[in-house]
Design an enzyme around this catalytic site. Structure first.
Site, mmCIF file in Angstrom:
data_model
loop_
_atom_site.group_PDB
_atom_site.id
_atom_site.type_symbol
_atom_site.label_atom_id
_atom_site.label_comp_id
_atom_site.label_asym_id
_atom_site.label_seq_id
_atom_site.Cartn_x
_atom_site.Cartn_y
_atom_site.Cartn_z
ATOM 1 N N GLU A 283 80.464 -0.578 41.343
ATOM 2 C CA GLU A 283 79.583 -1.722 41.090
ATOM 3 C C GLU A 283 78.635 -1.409 39.935
ATOM 4 O OE1 GLU A 283 75.798 -4.137 43.052
ATOM 5 O OE2 GLU A 283 76.853 -2.616 44.242
ATOM 6 N N ILE B 135 70.406 -5.856 28.281
ATOM 7 C CA ILE B 135 70.447 -4.865 27.199
ATOM 8 C C ILE B 135 70.733 -3.469 27.742
ATOM 9 C CG2 ILE B 135 69.035 -3.699 25.458
ATOM 10 C CD1 ILE B 135 67.645 -6.345 24.934
ATOM 11 N N THR C 204 79.905 -25.702 37.440
ATOM 12 C CA THR C 204 80.685 -24.517 37.068
ATOM 13 C C THR C 204 80.242 -23.890 35.750
ATOM 14 O OG1 THR C 204 82.354 -25.788 35.851
ATOM 15 C CG2 THR C 204 82.707 -25.516 38.223
ATOM 16 N N THR D 216 79.020 -20.219 35.658
ATOM 17 C CA THR D 216 80.134 -19.281 35.827
ATOM 18 C C THR D 216 80.919 -19.143 34.527
ATOM 19 O OG1 THR D 216 80.353 -19.693 38.199
ATOM 20 C CG2 THR D 216 82.310 -18.882 37.043
ATOM 21 N N GLY E 134 57.418 7.473 55.174
ATOM 22 C CA GLY E 134 56.561 7.062 54.069
ATOM 23 C C GLY E 134 55.847 8.269 53.487
ATOM 24 N N CYS F 151 60.343 10.677 60.649
ATOM 25 C CA CYS F 151 59.756 11.454 59.554
ATOM 26 C C CYS F 151 58.226 11.382 59.609
ATOM 27 C CB CYS F 151 60.315 10.981 58.218
ATOM 28 S SG CYS F 151 60.090 12.195 56.880
ATOM 29 N N GLY G 36 56.500 9.030 60.662
ATOM 30 C CA GLY G 36 56.192 8.445 61.966
ATOM 31 C C GLY G 36 56.124 9.499 63.058
ATOM 32 N N MET G 37 57.042 10.480 63.028
ATOM 33 C CA MET G 37 56.988 11.573 63.991
ATOM 34 C C MET G 37 55.749 12.423 63.762
ATOM 35 S SD MET G 37 59.269 15.011 64.475
ATOM 36 C CE MET G 37 58.056 15.991 63.580
ATOM 37 N N HIS H 283 66.120 11.381 59.267
ATOM 38 C CA HIS H 283 66.245 9.932 59.054
ATOM 39 C C HIS H 283 67.555 9.458 59.687
ATOM 40 C CE1 HIS H 283 62.886 8.961 56.312
ATOM 41 N NE2 HIS H 283 62.980 10.225 55.966
ATOM 42 N N GLU I 19 68.471 6.649 60.628
ATOM 43 C CA GLU I 19 68.930 5.320 60.191
ATOM 44 C C GLU I 19 70.027 5.402 59.145
ATOM 45 O OE1 GLU I 19 65.210 6.164 57.590
ATOM 46 O OE2 GLU I 19 66.004 6.680 59.561
#
Length: 608
Positions: free
Chosen positions: A178, A186, A226, A229, A425, A452, A454-455, A578, A580
């Protein structure tokens, strides 16, 4: 032999190129193909690691410790494969490498130019079936760590992951690449030129170009248009690239007459004009693209067979997502809540946990900085003032008044929740709000997961309010604290650069038998991805355990506390990793499945 599918976008950004690419990856993998994915980002940062989450969104970390764009999280969740350093290429990485080679004399004194030097460097990063590009400046220790883990831990990939052998004797491997941004930008022009050259160098049937565009609906004339596109495809053609498949994002059904018009003006078969309508969930998109026969069009371009896909597990997952039997509310107490994409993987992992429990997860977004400020300024009401008057002195009275006011604010913002997450964070902003929220969850028996930072804040809260160290904090947040319960890792002491220098990537963890963590994971040794500089101060371990905190996960060498939990609570757990990043929609992470399950038990008073 590797086949290549390039996915580009036009008209506007934010059309969902990443979801389109990931959905195609899922469809091809369901047909038995080996699939890998790559993201080309035109920005000049070497990686997103030092970028503001509120501006850029989440930083996704791979197994080998690479800090990458959040789209790689979608890739991993959809194709269920671990990506690596080569999976995210930025302009910053390209120019960094070119300039280092110039300084080293690799260009023999020649004039260094965008063409051919920069474009050649880009082409060298495109995935190859024999070996992936590896930058000499990459952290070798992280790579070695990930390799050791891969050899020592059982496979965690989902059903069908080993359907195709590692060799390409049966079917080719497909690399889906991608390009970030939109055609015409540019900063992305060198990438498009490199793709043009690459497609020219390869034999016919090796490459396929998919262009994702917008087909807007004009309410004044009540029609789809269209022209955007057509203009976008012409811009692509101006660069010497021909689109093979056009995916049109639209909020309305695209009639055959408009598909024929796009096909005529954009020089593609009608069957290669694919509509991509708005979906209730991103996990619906692979099934929608299967109905649109996107994979069949791609296989025709690549001149490869297109067998029937095995999407049964995906359909079952989507059915569970859309037909929940219960509903829970989880509070997300973070400092970047103004941009939900800053916690994208946490949000998706929560929904995965909901799928596992046939539960709809409603997220209540709580700004930890706002929570902190409100609690500090909370005025005492009449009842609180009377309670404060009974205190022994003025300072005690003020503490009582503020404490009562803060409790009221916490109840207003967190009342009625069934569970809580405090995600990761950096920096001091909002951390006192996190500590207040962790205390609220612990004292009110609300299922809690700290990730992280948070712990670490949950650890500091316990030190303050249970052990009795009122100034306990992280040395990162308050260097002057007398009780630095969270401190800088020894190997980070002399580190000055911010980018790519943390403890990054997959790290092993030994779980203590009989703990909640051990029960959730169902194994003795686990691996989670990390992204941090600070850790639990080993000097306070004994004091914390004496007061009832369980250190349920420790690094195999015994040096680093990886997980904590509170035995006197139905579900109170924190992890330095982490989790997640490893959750999948059809294979939810045990911590998130456990949190949502505990939330369901709390709300419905039933054992899940």
């Amino acid at each position: 032999m590797t086949k290549y599918i390039f996915v580009t976008g036009g008209v506007v950004s934010g059309l969902g190129k990443g979801i389109t690419a990931a959905s195609l990856g899922r469809l091809l993998k369901a047909r038995g193909y080996r699939v890998t994915m790559q993201k080309l980002d035109p920005y000049l940062n070497v990686d997103p690691g030092t970028m503001n989450p509120i501006q850029h969104g989440e930083v996704f970390v791979t197994e080998d410790g690479t800090e990458t764009d959040l789209d790689l999280g979608h890739y991993e969740r959809f194709i269920d494969e671990n990506l690596n350093f080569n999976s995210n290429v930025t302009s910053g990485k390209i120019y960094w490498s070119v300039l280092n080679k110039e300084r080293h004399g690799d260009y023999g004194g020649g004039t260094v130019q965008v063409i051919p030097h920069v474009t050649n460097e880009i082409k060298s990063r495109f995935y190859t079936d024999n070996s992936s590009y590896t930058d000499s400046n990459f952290h070798a220790d992280q790579t070695e760590n990930a390799q050791v883990l891969q050899e020592s831990l059982p496979s965690e990939r989902g059903p069908g992951a080993d359907k195709v052998p590692a060799s390409d004797s049966e079917l080719p491997e497909i690399a889906i690449i991608e390009v970030g941004g939109t055609v015409g930008d540019i900063e992305s022009q060198p990438f498009y030129e490199a793709i043009r050259q690459f497609m020219q160098e390869k034999t016919q049937g090796t490459c396929c170009m998919i262009h994702v565009t917008l087909m807007p609906y004009l309410y004044g004339s009540e029609e789809l248009k269209t022209k955007p596109t057509q203009a976008s495809v012409r811009e692509l053609q101006r660069m010497g690239i021909r689109a093979d498949i056009i995916v049109c994002r639209s909020g309305r059904e695209i009639p055959l007459s408009l598909r024929e018009k796009v096909a005529l003006f954009c020089n593609v078969p009608v069957s290669h004009v694919i509509q991509n309508l708005n979906a209730e969930s991103i996990y619906d998109v692979p099934l929608m693209m299967e109905e649109e026969r996107l994979a069949q069009a791609a296989c025709r371009c690549l001149q490869i067979p297109c067998p029937e896909p095995d999407l049964e597990d995906w359909r079952v997952m989507v059915d569970s997502l859309h037909h929940p039997l219960r509903k829970v509310t989880i509070a997300m107490v973070g400092k970047y809540t103004s941009l939900h994409d800053a916690y994208l993987s946490v949000v998706e992992a929560l929904h995965h946990g909901g799928i596992a429990n046939r539960a709809e997860v409603e997220i209540r977004w709580v700004d930890s900085e706002e929570l902190e400020n409100c609690c500090k300024k909370a005025p005492g009401n009449k009842e609180e003032a009377e309670k404060a008057q009974g205190a022994q002195d003025a300072q005690a009275a003020e503490e009582t008044r503020v404490g009562c006011g803060a409790e009221r604010i916490l109840s207003e913002q967190l009342g009625g929740i069934d569970g809580m997450i405090i995600p990761g964070g950096f920096g001091t902003r909002g951390t006192e709000g996190m500590i207040l929220a962790a205390q609220y969850a612990r004292e009110k028996n609300i299922p809690f997961l700290g990730i992280c930072l948070g712990m670490q804040m949950a650890f500091a809260e316990f030190a303050r309010n249970v052990v009795g160290w009122k100034d306990a904090n992280s040395a990162e947040l308050n260097p002057a604290t007398a009780h630095p319960v969270i401190d800088l890792m020894p190997e980070q002491k002399n580190v000055t650069d911010l980018g790519g220098t943390m403890r990054l990537g997959a790290c092993p963890c030994a779980l203590r038998p009989g703990t909640l963590a051990h029960r959730l994971y169902g194994k003795d040794t686990i691996s989670e991805r990390h992204r941090h500089r600070y850790e639990v101060n080993n000097e306070v371990r004994e004091d914390m355990e004496k007061e009832g905190l369980t250190l349920s996960g420790i690094s195999p060498d015994g040096r680093i506390v990886e997980m904590i939990e509170y035995a006197g609570h139905p579900f109170y757990i924190g992890t330095q990793g982490h989790p997640e990043f490893k959750s999948r929609p059809n294979r939810p992470h045990p911590l998130f499945a456990g949190l949502v399950g505990a939330a369901c038990e709390k709300r419905y008073n039933t054992k899940m």
